[in-house]
Design a protein around this motif. Sequence first.
Motif, PDB file in Angstrom:
ATOM      1  N   LYS A  42       0.072 -13.077  28.516  1.00  0.00           N
ATOM      2  CA  LYS A  42       1.369 -13.692  28.270  1.00  0.00           C
ATOM      3  C   LYS A  42       1.815 -14.594  29.408  1.00  0.00           C
ATOM      4  CE  LYS A  42       2.894  -9.983  25.310  1.00  0.00           C
ATOM      5  NZ  LYS A  42       3.783  -8.869  25.120  1.00  0.00           N
ATOM      6  N   ASN A  43       1.239 -14.425  30.574  1.00  0.00           N
ATOM      7  CA  ASN A  43       1.672 -15.252  31.690  1.00  0.00           C
ATOM      8  C   ASN A  43       0.494 -15.612  32.584  1.00  0.00           C
ATOM      9  OD1 ASN A  43       1.166 -12.878  33.071  1.00  0.00           O
ATOM     10  ND2 ASN A  43       3.309 -12.329  33.237  1.00  0.00           N
ATOM     11  N   ASP A  44       0.775 -16.447  33.518  1.00  0.00           N
ATOM     12  CA  ASP A  44      -0.202 -16.884  34.500  1.00  0.00           C
ATOM     13  C   ASP A  44      -0.700 -15.667  35.281  1.00  0.00           C
ATOM     14  OD1 ASP A  44      -1.189 -17.894  37.087  1.00  0.00           O
ATOM     15  OD2 ASP A  44      -0.440 -19.821  36.376  1.00  0.00           O
ATOM     16  N   ALA A  45      -1.989 -15.571  35.473  1.00  0.00           N
ATOM     17  CA  ALA A  45      -2.569 -14.416  36.150  1.00  0.00           C
ATOM     18  C   ALA A  45      -2.570 -14.565  37.666  1.00  0.00           C
ATOM     19  CB  ALA A  45      -4.001 -14.200  35.658  1.00  0.00           C
ATOM     20  N   GLY A  46      -2.022 -15.647  38.171  1.00  0.00           N
ATOM     21  CA  GLY A  46      -2.096 -15.910  39.599  1.00  0.00           C
ATOM     22  C   GLY A  46      -3.326 -16.756  39.889  1.00  0.00           C
ATOM     23  N   GLN A  47      -3.543 -17.015  41.155  1.00  0.00           N
ATOM     24  CA  GLN A  47      -4.693 -17.840  41.537  1.00  0.00           C
ATOM     25  C   GLN A  47      -5.979 -17.117  41.198  1.00  0.00           C
ATOM     26  OE1 GLN A  47      -4.643 -19.455  45.512  1.00  0.00           O
ATOM     27  NE2 GLN A  47      -6.862 -19.596  45.569  1.00  0.00           N
ATOM     28  N   PHE A  48      -6.895 -17.821  40.522  1.00  0.00           N
ATOM     29  CA  PHE A  48      -8.164 -17.190  40.173  1.00  0.00           C
ATOM     30  C   PHE A  48      -9.373 -17.994  40.631  1.00  0.00           C
ATOM     31  CE2 PHE A  48      -7.086 -19.735  36.464  1.00  0.00           C
ATOM     32  CZ  PHE A  48      -8.290 -20.330  36.108  1.00  0.00           C
ATOM     33  N   ALA A  49      -9.154 -19.147  41.240  1.00  0.00           N
ATOM     34  CA  ALA A  49     -10.262 -19.957  41.751  1.00  0.00           C
ATOM     35  C   ALA A  49      -9.719 -20.954  42.762  1.00  0.00           C
ATOM     36  CB  ALA A  49     -10.958 -20.694  40.598  1.00  0.00           C
ATOM     37  N   MET A  50     -10.634 -21.663  43.436  1.00  0.00           N
ATOM     38  CA  MET A  50     -10.253 -22.720  44.386  1.00  0.00           C
ATOM     39  C   MET A  50     -11.092 -23.957  44.132  1.00  0.00           C
ATOM     40  SD  MET A  50      -9.594 -21.006  48.095  1.00  0.00           S
ATOM     41  CE  MET A  50      -8.520 -22.278  48.723  1.00  0.00           C
ATOM     42  N   ILE A  51     -10.462 -25.111  44.363  1.00  0.00           N
ATOM     43  CA  ILE A  51     -11.181 -26.382  44.338  1.00  0.00           C
ATOM     44  C   ILE A  51     -11.239 -26.857  45.786  1.00  0.00           C
ATOM     45  CG2 ILE A  51     -11.223 -28.751  43.486  1.00  0.00           C
ATOM     46  CD1 ILE A  51      -9.448 -27.762  41.135  1.00  0.00           C
ATOM     47  N   PRO A  52     -12.435 -27.003  46.354  1.00  0.00           N
ATOM     48  CA  PRO A  52     -12.544 -27.350  47.776  1.00  0.00           C
ATOM     49  C   PRO A  52     -11.851 -28.661  48.154  1.00  0.00           C
ATOM     50  CG  PRO A  52     -14.672 -26.659  46.921  1.00  0.00           C
ATOM     51  CD  PRO A  52     -13.741 -26.775  45.748  1.00  0.00           C
ATOM     52  N   LYS A  53     -11.972 -29.695  47.304  1.00  0.00           N
ATOM     53  CA  LYS A  53     -11.370 -30.977  47.633  1.00  0.00           C
ATOM     54  C   LYS A  53     -11.035 -31.737  46.346  1.00  0.00           C
ATOM     55  CE  LYS A  53     -12.036 -34.843  50.759  1.00  0.00           C
ATOM     56  NZ  LYS A  53     -12.929 -35.396  51.772  1.00  0.00           N
ATOM     57  N   VAL A  54      -9.777 -32.234  46.279  1.00  0.00           N
ATOM     58  CA  VAL A  54      -9.342 -33.047  45.144  1.00  0.00           C
ATOM     59  C   VAL A  54      -9.029 -34.438  45.687  1.00  0.00           C
ATOM     60  CG1 VAL A  54      -7.676 -33.317  43.279  1.00  0.00           C
ATOM     61  CG2 VAL A  54      -8.352 -31.014  44.012  1.00  0.00           C
ATOM     62  N   PRO A  55      -9.874 -35.431  45.368  1.00  0.00           N
ATOM     63  CA  PRO A  55      -9.636 -36.776  45.874  1.00  0.00           C
ATOM     64  C   PRO A  55      -8.392 -37.408  45.244  1.00  0.00           C
ATOM     65  CG  PRO A  55     -11.729 -36.653  44.672  1.00  0.00           C
ATOM     66  CD  PRO A  55     -11.072 -35.322  44.575  1.00  0.00           C
ATOM     67  N   PRO A  56      -7.842 -38.457  45.856  1.00  0.00           N
ATOM     68  CA  PRO A  56      -6.695 -39.130  45.263  1.00  0.00           C
ATOM     69  C   PRO A  56      -7.065 -39.772  43.928  1.00  0.00           C
ATOM     70  CG  PRO A  56      -7.236 -40.054  47.436  1.00  0.00           C
ATOM     71  CD  PRO A  56      -8.266 -39.032  47.117  1.00  0.00           C
ATOM     72  N   GLY A  57      -6.086 -39.864  43.033  1.00  0.00           N
ATOM     73  CA  GLY A  57      -6.313 -40.487  41.732  1.00  0.00           C
ATOM     74  C   GLY A  57      -6.986 -39.533  40.758  1.00  0.00           C
ATOM     75  N   LYS A  58      -7.541 -40.104  39.700  1.00  0.00           N
ATOM     76  CA  LYS A  58      -8.237 -39.304  38.680  1.00  0.00           C
ATOM     77  C   LYS A  58      -9.677 -39.075  39.126  1.00  0.00           C
ATOM     78  CE  LYS A  58      -5.327 -40.678  34.935  1.00  0.00           C
ATOM     79  NZ  LYS A  58      -5.168 -40.847  33.530  1.00  0.00           N
ATOM     80  N   SER A  59     -10.146 -37.833  38.941  1.00  0.00           N
ATOM     81  CA  SER A  59     -11.519 -37.509  39.347  1.00  0.00           C
ATOM     82  C   SER A  59     -12.006 -36.281  38.590  1.00  0.00           C
ATOM     83  CB  SER A  59     -11.599 -37.265  40.855  1.00  0.00           C
ATOM     84  OG  SER A  59     -10.791 -36.169  41.214  1.00  0.00           O
ATOM     85  N   ASP A  60     -13.297 -36.051  38.668  1.00  0.00           N
ATOM     86  CA  ASP A  60     -13.912 -34.852  38.106  1.00  0.00           C
ATOM     87  C   ASP A  60     -14.132 -33.855  39.237  1.00  0.00           C
ATOM     88  OD1 ASP A  60     -14.081 -35.962  35.531  1.00  0.00           O
ATOM     89  OD2 ASP A  60     -15.971 -36.958  36.016  1.00  0.00           O
ATOM     90  N   VAL A  61     -13.803 -32.601  38.993  1.00  0.00           N
ATOM     91  CA  VAL A  61     -13.989 -31.536  39.985  1.00  0.00           C
ATOM     92  C   VAL A  61     -14.673 -30.353  39.308  1.00  0.00           C
ATOM     93  CG1 VAL A  61     -11.987 -32.217  41.379  1.00  0.00           C
ATOM     94  CG2 VAL A  61     -11.712 -30.535  39.540  1.00  0.00           C
ATOM     95  N   GLU A  62     -15.136 -29.419  40.124  1.00  0.00           N
ATOM     96  CA  GLU A  62     -15.713 -28.169  39.628  1.00  0.00           C
ATOM     97  C   GLU A  62     -15.112 -27.008  40.387  1.00  0.00           C
ATOM     98  OE1 GLU A  62     -19.977 -28.159  39.905  1.00  0.00           O
ATOM     99  OE2 GLU A  62     -20.183 -29.166  37.984  1.00  0.00           O
ATOM    100  N   PHE A  63     -15.003 -25.876  39.701  1.00  0.00           N
ATOM    101  CA  PHE A  63     -14.632 -24.629  40.363  1.00  0.00           C
ATOM    102  C   PHE A  63     -15.337 -23.489  39.641  1.00  0.00           C
ATOM    103  CE2 PHE A  63     -11.259 -25.424  37.241  1.00  0.00           C
ATOM    104  CZ  PHE A  63     -11.123 -24.198  36.599  1.00  0.00           C
ATOM    105  N   VAL A  64     -15.401 -22.339  40.301  1.00  0.00           N
ATOM    106  CA  VAL A  64     -16.086 -21.168  39.759  1.00  0.00           C
ATOM    107  C   VAL A  64     -15.103 -20.000  39.747  1.00  0.00           C
ATOM    108  CG1 VAL A  64     -17.978 -19.530  40.120  1.00  0.00           C
ATOM    109  CG2 VAL A  64     -18.307 -21.948  40.648  1.00  0.00           C
ATOM    110  N   PHE A  65     -15.144 -19.203  38.683  1.00  0.00           N
ATOM    111  CA  PHE A  65     -14.342 -17.987  38.619  1.00  0.00           C
ATOM    112  C   PHE A  65     -15.131 -16.903  37.901  1.00  0.00           C
ATOM    113  CE2 PHE A  65     -13.443 -19.718  34.483  1.00  0.00           C
ATOM    114  CZ  PHE A  65     -13.138 -18.642  33.680  1.00  0.00           C
ATOM    115  N   VAL A  66     -14.642 -15.668  37.963  1.00  0.00           N
ATOM    116  CA  VAL A  66     -15.288 -14.540  37.294  1.00  0.00           C
ATOM    117  C   VAL A  66     -14.517 -14.212  36.022  1.00  0.00           C
ATOM    118  CG1 VAL A  66     -15.962 -12.115  37.451  1.00  0.00           C
ATOM    119  CG2 VAL A  66     -16.170 -13.603  39.453  1.00  0.00           C
ATOM    120  N   SER A  67     -15.224 -14.259  34.894  1.00  0.00           N
ATOM    121  CA  SER A  67     -14.661 -13.933  33.586  1.00  0.00           C
ATOM    122  C   SER A  67     -15.050 -12.497  33.234  1.00  0.00           C
ATOM    123  CB  SER A  67     -15.231 -14.902  32.548  1.00  0.00           C
ATOM    124  OG  SER A  67     -14.882 -14.513  31.243  1.00  0.00           O
ATOM    125  N   GLN A  68     -14.130 -11.783  32.605  1.00  0.00           N
ATOM    126  CA  GLN A  68     -14.432 -10.431  32.141  1.00  0.00           C
ATOM    127  C   GLN A  68     -14.394 -10.415  30.619  1.00  0.00           C
ATOM    128  OE1 GLN A  68     -11.573  -7.833  34.033  1.00  0.00           O
ATOM    129  NE2 GLN A  68     -12.670  -7.898  35.954  1.00  0.00           N
TER     130      GLN A  68
END
Length: 135
Positions: A46-72
């Motif tokens: 029902k709500n945001d679970a809190g922080q579940f991953a990190m993105i090391p660097k987000v460049p200015p403007g529009k860009s593609d990024v990747e992050f990893v998390f653990v799904s149960q």
Amino acid sequence: IAQKCVRVSAQVDNPRKEAVEDAGVFGVVTETTTGMSVLGNGQDGKNDAGQFAMIPKVPPGKSDVEFVFVSQQADDCVPSKKKVDGKLVITTCPVQGSRPLVGLSFDKMKAIAYPGGDRYKLYDECEQNEFAEGC
């Protein structure tokens, strides 16, 4: 419950003129078919679970990024103990489970960088083991 590492590719828009470092990822991630949360700390979905991953660097403007998390996700595997020819045989379940990753839905996704957020970054090998090769 099975645990699966999930690598996510996403498009982001950073309106700032400089890159953002170590942005925390927040949002709701659910199984597509059941609507159940796959995040360990957001089971009600029902709500945001809190922080579940990190993105090391987000460049200015529009860009593609990747992050990893653990799904149960639920899994049919059940550990067991039984005697076979007078010997105890123990069957265990793999941590990642016995079924493939379910379809996932991502909602209310956002990435936020906090001052001092780098203290939550991943440890490198030398920080985990000062005696490792090259440290």
